[in-house]
Scaffold this motif. Sequence first.
Motif, short mmCIF file in Angstrom:
data_model
loop_
_atom_site.label_atom_id
_atom_site.label_comp_id
_atom_site.label_asym_id
_atom_site.label_seq_id
_atom_site.Cartn_x
_atom_site.Cartn_y
_atom_site.Cartn_z
N ALA A 76 0.83 -1.21 0.00
CA ALA A 76 0.00 0.00 0.00
C ALA A 76 0.86 1.26 0.00
N ARG A 77 1.94 1.25 0.79
CA ARG A 77 2.78 2.44 0.85
C ARG A 77 3.45 2.72 -0.50
N ILE A 78 3.85 1.68 -1.19
CA ILE A 78 4.42 1.88 -2.53
C ILE A 78 3.36 2.50 -3.45
N GLY A 79 2.14 1.97 -3.39
CA GLY A 79 1.06 2.51 -4.20
C GLY A 79 0.76 3.96 -3.87
N GLU A 80 0.79 4.30 -2.58
CA GLU A 80 0.54 5.69 -2.16
C GLU A 80 1.59 6.63 -2.73
N MET A 81 2.85 6.22 -2.66
CA MET A 81 3.92 7.08 -3.17
C MET A 81 3.83 7.25 -4.69
N LEU A 82 3.48 6.18 -5.38
CA LEU A 82 3.33 6.27 -6.84
C LEU A 82 2.18 7.20 -7.20
N PHE A 83 1.09 7.14 -6.43
CA PHE A 83 -0.05 8.02 -6.68
C PHE A 83 0.33 9.48 -6.48
N ILE A 84 0.96 9.79 -5.35
CA ILE A 84 1.28 11.18 -5.05
C ILE A 84 2.29 11.72 -6.06
N ARG A 85 3.29 10.91 -6.40
CA ARG A 85 4.24 11.36 -7.43
C ARG A 85 3.52 11.61 -8.75
N SER A 86 2.60 10.74 -9.11
CA SER A 86 1.83 10.92 -10.35
C SER A 86 0.99 12.17 -10.31
N LEU A 87 0.38 12.45 -9.16
CA LEU A 87 -0.44 13.65 -9.02
C LEU A 87 0.41 14.90 -9.24
N TYR A 88 1.61 14.91 -8.68
CA TYR A 88 2.49 16.06 -8.87
C TYR A 88 2.88 16.21 -10.34
N TYR A 89 3.24 15.12 -10.98
CA TYR A 89 3.62 15.23 -12.39
C TYR A 89 2.42 15.62 -13.27
N PHE A 90 1.24 15.14 -12.92
CA PHE A 90 0.04 15.52 -13.67
C PHE A 90 -0.19 17.03 -13.57
N ASN A 91 -0.02 17.58 -12.38
CA ASN A 91 -0.13 19.03 -12.23
C ASN A 91 0.96 19.76 -13.01
N LEU A 92 2.19 19.30 -12.89
CA LEU A 92 3.30 19.98 -13.55
C LEU A 92 3.15 19.98 -15.07
N VAL A 93 2.78 18.84 -15.64
CA VAL A 93 2.73 18.74 -17.10
C VAL A 93 1.56 19.55 -17.65
N ARG A 94 0.48 19.68 -16.89
CA ARG A 94 -0.63 20.51 -17.35
C ARG A 94 -0.32 21.99 -17.22
N ILE A 95 0.50 22.35 -16.27
CA ILE A 95 0.82 23.76 -16.03
C ILE A 95 1.97 24.24 -16.90
N PHE A 96 3.02 23.42 -17.04
CA PHE A 96 4.24 23.85 -17.73
C PHE A 96 4.49 23.15 -19.06
N GLY A 97 3.81 22.05 -19.34
CA GLY A 97 4.14 21.27 -20.53
C GLY A 97 5.29 20.32 -20.22
N ASP A 98 6.32 20.32 -21.06
CA ASP A 98 7.49 19.47 -20.81
C ASP A 98 8.15 19.87 -19.49
#
Length: 461
Positions: free
Chosen positions: A135-157
């Motif tokens: 579960a902890r691995i899954g949680e970390m993957l989710f939060i990292r994905s959420l951050y990258y999803f925000n970054l890529v929508r805001i800045f692009g590459d």
Amino acid sequence: MRILKIILIGGLFFIVSCEKELIQNPNTDKVANNFYTNEAELEEGVNAVYATLQFGGNYDIAIPALGEIPGEDAYDETPANDGGVYGEIDQYNVIPQNGLIENVWRDAYKGIQRANIVLNRIEDIAYDNATTKKARIGEMLFIRSLYYFNLVRIFGDVPLVVEEIINPQDNFGQTRTPKEDVYNQIITDLTLAVDLLPNRNEDNKMRVVKTAAYTLLGKVYLTLGDYPNAYDNLIEVVKSKSHKLIPIEEVFSTENELNEEIIFAVQFASGINANSEGTDAYRMFNPTGRVEGNMTGTKGHGVLKPDFYDLYEEDDLRKGVYVDVLESGIAYSKKLAIPSTVIGDSESDWVVLRYAEVLLMLAEIENQRGNIDIAIGYLNEIRERVNLGLYEGLEDKNSVFNEIDLQRRLELVWEGHRWFDILRQNRAGEVLGVSDSNRLLMPIPAKQIATDSALEQNPGY
């Protein structure tokens, strides 16, 4: 003693140790190389990753602001205040020195680095319960994905970093990763997270659970226009029966946080730890003239336009519950609780994902695929909950889309979605009159480029 210090190298933030006497919170005064040697220590690391969600550049202020202020329904009442950072966003003239944009980049990469540390160390750590470790691995993957999803929508590459950074010097010269590759990493991580995370229950509802990964993955696919994969993930949330619509007055009640409609929320608390665990969103985004008890000092950076309030039909139960209007005529969101201690310390959680949006995304997907009757069925679940009755408009694809879009605006107002909805639908010109496509991405912060010239600026800045 040896402590952790955040430094900026190559446009990213990294944690390294340095010699200095300083009293810090327990989860930040550890040396990464000598820490995370057992389950208890790693759990501190996991909690430190969750803590980054509360940062000002993440869900305390910046992500909500960027999700709403550029849209057609919100605006900055005081655009010159606070260095003009919100006014620039409202008026589509953001400069690379904008402090809010700097915070987004900095705080997202802080969270990513912390998640990478946990993911790098956890395989070698014995857990008493193997399910908890998964579960902890899954949680970390989710939060990292959420951050990258925000970054890529805001800045692009953006630079894609999925390994713990041990030596910051190694990341000088790292260029921006094409957004397609960033999205592929997000999809890979969330797909794995779905398999690792547990189903929701009363004991784990404050953490990332399986339905959160399904929902975010479905939203990522919807953003990419991949309707079949978006549907396949979102329908799993419905089938799980872990969530449901509840009476609207209970959705954002601080007496009923993490209720069955909430899929994932960033948690805040008021009046504890020297008033440091609350959110500043109430102060920043409420009208300047709003006074509740002894709570004054609101900033007016995210009020709603008067004509938005008029979009609610007279019998719509959301009117006066989700939004209200001051005597001055300025409308505002009521989804944030009035602080009880100091103005910048509201206890309202920031809801990132909830079941109402799942239904609206499914309605949009089915409509796009030509399944109009099914789309209307999902739409009616939203309408009937708020006393609007069944949809009786035209049943062509365009008319149903317009109703779904309207209900997204009315239901999800000031939850940080509107600007990103407009972007993924390629409607900035139509809805907002933004003709300069360069303004659809934010500039890479000037400080990042000054630190490492390998980071190229977005066009037009």
